[in-house]
Enzyme design. Structure first.
Site, PDB file in Angstrom:
ATOM      1  N   HIS A  84       0.662  31.785 -62.797  1.00 36.94           N
ATOM      2  CA  HIS A  84       0.259  31.940 -64.199  1.00 36.94           C
ATOM      3  C   HIS A  84      -1.221  32.275 -64.345  1.00 36.94           C
ATOM      4  CE1 HIS A  84       3.791  30.637 -66.686  1.00 36.94           C
ATOM      5  NE2 HIS A  84       4.187  30.249 -65.487  1.00 36.94           N
ATOM      6  N   HIS A 164       1.337  28.171 -53.365  1.00 43.32           N
ATOM      7  CA  HIS A 164       1.965  28.071 -54.688  1.00 43.32           C
ATOM      8  C   HIS A 164       3.247  28.904 -54.696  1.00 43.32           C
ATOM      9  CE1 HIS A 164       1.743  27.130 -59.034  1.00 43.32           C
ATOM     10  NE2 HIS A 164       2.350  28.305 -59.189  1.00 43.32           N
ATOM     11  N   HIS A 197       3.983  25.167 -57.768  1.00 48.04           N
ATOM     12  CA  HIS A 197       4.957  26.105 -58.338  1.00 48.04           C
ATOM     13  C   HIS A 197       6.287  25.430 -58.675  1.00 48.04           C
ATOM     14  CE1 HIS A 197       6.616  29.889 -59.543  1.00 48.04           C
ATOM     15  NE2 HIS A 197       7.530  29.882 -58.593  1.00 48.04           N
ATOM     16  N   HIS A 199       8.398  22.563 -60.107  1.00 49.18           N
ATOM     17  CA  HIS A 199       8.011  21.587 -61.123  1.00 49.18           C
ATOM     18  C   HIS A 199       8.612  20.197 -60.934  1.00 49.18           C
ATOM     19  CE1 HIS A 199       6.261  24.354 -64.481  1.00 49.18           C
ATOM     20  NE2 HIS A 199       5.828  24.678 -63.275  1.00 49.18           N
TER      21      HIS A 199
END
Length: 420
Positions: A84, A164, A197, A199
């Site tokens: 992001h 990530h 990455h 969650h």
């Protein structure tokens, strides 16, 4: 003995609703407070500190204030890009905060035939840190394919690899279709792999690799994250103790508010009965001071889905003291429409009725077209048009034949043809 904090997926700036924005920021402050109280030597944020590479200024101000507190204690914060907050042109807020001396990006490529990576050595502990950033649509996979793993593996000292990405071998059923990186593309022999990455938190130990850790989202960027929290998923970060080797791992729960999960099955009942059932279920839950995640599912027997009034439900929950309410009604299905079966013998009658109505509505002077003969003519045209394409017939020939058949029924000829 040394200690560091491992956070990931803070997604600051993700929430749009005011109360959730406040809780998102509170979770970050609580994690910073807890890490400082536990005498950490450095901090790792494994991607997606922000929800976008250029977040709004309110979010930036809050994050800057908290990161300055860490820096003022003499504690380095090591980061990588997440999918992001990644920016190929280095215009991310990550780069701005690094320029201000608040964080340090540990992804430092070395150009060459293979992709090399420099190590960042932590001054206090001697830990050697490197890694790769995440990119949207799993584009970081190319970096892993080019990685000079041998050069990284022979490096000595306590080594941390920051990344990530989801790892293929560790994917759960919930993320089975998600893009991922094969474990064999990671360099071996690191003491700790600081992941981001994914969650949901998890830890993994594989032969040839050190401890691979995903802290999960610190608060959550999507409604499904908050629903998972309400259903019992713990949120927080990891404290990691080490000297020459990894010595201890402790998950620290961070909960800025209470959560309540409510699920109501409305299958087989009317919309009005569904509303009464929802109100009854709400009454059974203590929602005071809590984030309420309400899921409604099932097929209604009658009524409209709009009769399940989200505004009324939300007002009831707030009157009972809920901090904020999220209603997931995607699982509600409207009543099934009974299929009308038409027998073959009824089809001509139905077609005749439709043709009669259409011909009656034509604004033409020729009344013959609206008469019984006009109806018969229209039926015959329709029949000719239905003729299927013959074997070996080209599309052009087929279309020409249909046109000629229709004109023959109408008593017309093609313009420019014989006798025109």
């Amino acid at each position: 003995m040394y200690r560091f904090a491992h956070l990931s997926d803070c997604h600051l700036g993700a929430q749009k609703q005011a109360m959730l924005q406040e809780l998102e920021g509170k979770a970050f402050r609580m994690a910073i407070d807890d890490a400082l109280d536990n005498d950490i030597d450095f901090m790792i944020i494994a991607g997606d500190l922000f929800h976008s590479n250029l977040p709004n200024m309110k979010t930036v101000k809050m994050a800057t204030r908290e990161l300055r507190r860490v820096r003022d204690e003499g504690i380095p914060v090591y980061v990588n890009y997440g999918s992001h907050d990644y920016s190929p042109s280095h215009t991310s807020m990550i780069d701005i905060l690094e320029s201000a001396g608040l964080i340090e990006n540990v992804v430092r490529p070395v150009p060459g035939r293979k992709l090399g990576l420099e190590f960042t050595e932590d001054e206090t502990t001697g830990a050697r840190i490197t890694g790769l950033s995440g990119r949207s649509r799993n584009l970081e996979k190319d970096y892993y394919m080019m990685l000079d793993r041998e050069a990284l593996e022979v490096e000595e000292g306590f080594k941390i690899f920051v990344f990530h990405s989801a790892i293929t071998q560790f994917k759960t059923e919930e993320i089975a279709d998600a893009e991922s990186i094969d474990l064999n593309l990671f360099p071996r022999g690191f003491d700790y792999y600081a992941g981001g990455h994914v969650h949901k938190r998890s830890t993994h130990n594989e032969d040839g690799y050190g401890c691979m850790v995903f802290p999960g989202a610190l608060f959550g960027s999507y409604a499904r994250d908050l629903e998972d929290t309400a259903r019992g998923e713990m949120r927080g970060y990891y404290l990691v103790d080490f000297n020459e080797t990894l010595r201890g791992l402790e998950f620290r729960e961070i909960m800025p508010a209470g959560f309540e999960y409510i699920e109501v099955d409305v299958d087989g009942i009317t919309a009005r009965e569904a509303m009464r059932k929802i109100e009854s279920c709400i009454a059974e839950h203590d929602v005071r001071g809590r984030v309420v995640m309400l899921r409604i599912r099932g097929g209604l027997s009658s009524g409209k889905t709009s009769e399940i009034d989200s505004g009324v439900i939300r007002r009831i929950l707030r009157d009972r003291g809920a901090l904020t309410v999220n209603i997931n009604r995607h699982g509600i299905r409207p009543p099934e429409i009974e299929k009308v079966r038409v027998s073959e013998t009824e089809i001509p009658r139905i077609e005749e009725k439709i043709l009669r109505e259409k011909l009656a509505g034509l604004g033409v002077k020729n009344m013959k077209l609206k008469s019984a003969s006009g109806l018969k003519m229209a039926s015959e045209v329709l029949k000719r048009i239905r003729n299927e394409k013959r074997e070996g017939e080209t599309r052009e020939d087929y279309e020409q034949r249909i046109i000629e058949d229709a004109l023959e029924v109408l008593g017309l000829e093609i313009e420019g043809g014989d006798g025109a």
